[in-house]
Design an enzyme around this catalytic site. Structure first.
Site: not given
Ligand code: CA2
Length: 144
Positions: A11, A18, A77, A107
């Site tokens: 993601n 987003r 994730a 979080r």
């Molecule tokens: O804070 C981070 O960098 C994470 O690794 C990001 C992951 C999350 O599952 C981790 O807990 C923390 C999620 C990445 C999703 O990235 C997005 C970016 C923009 C819009 C939607 C998702």
């Protein structure tokens, strides 16, 4: 120039597109350009990649055993779920720095544990995308 891998999990291709309130407005392409710029200061060649697939990330970590002096990784994730990524990183001999854009400890509880942190030599969380620059600087000191 020493090569390092900068690996990004699922993601993160959506960065800047987003949820800017959590992850900011910069895209992954912006982050890659910045890593390369900071890397040059330390004679590091940043091989920057993103995948939505756990196995592909595992394959890249194996590739790093031959081709990279260090790994910076934001496993997304998979940080919280992947024993496979942890095992692959454990078979890599160079330094590993884990980056999270958000402060995962502020979080949901399921983000508080990271398998990757059990292997990482350093962890940066909650510094926004600047965490990648900080990690690249740190890597510059570790692999020189
Ligand atoms: O804070 C981070 O960098 C994470 O690794 C990001 C992951 C999350 O599952 C981790 O807990 C923390 C999620 C990445 C999703 O990235 C997005 C970016 C923009 C819009 C939607 C998702």
């Amino acid at each position: 120039m020493k090569k390092i891998f900068v690996l990004n999990g699922p993601n993160l291709n959506l960065l800047g597109k987003r949820q800017p309130e959590i992850y900011g407005y910069e895209t992954l392409a912006d982050v890659a350009a910045n890593c390369r710029k900071v890397g040059e200061e330390f004679s590091l060649d940043c091989d920057f990649r993103q995948s939505n697939h756990e196995g592909e990330l595992v394959d890249w970590i194996h590739e790093a055993r031959e081709d990279a002096a260090g790994i910076i990784i934001n496993p997304g994730a998979y940080s919280h779920t992947s024993v496979a990524i942890y095992d692959a990183l454990s078979a890599f001999e160079g330094p590993v720095i884990e980056v999270h854009i958000s402060n995962t400890h502020k979080r949901e509880a399921f983000r508080h544990h990271s398998y990757v942190s059990l292997r990482a030599d350093g962890v940066i969380a909650g510094c926004g995308v600047e965490g990648y620059s900080l990690a690249t600087r740190r890597m510059g000191g570790l692999v020189k």
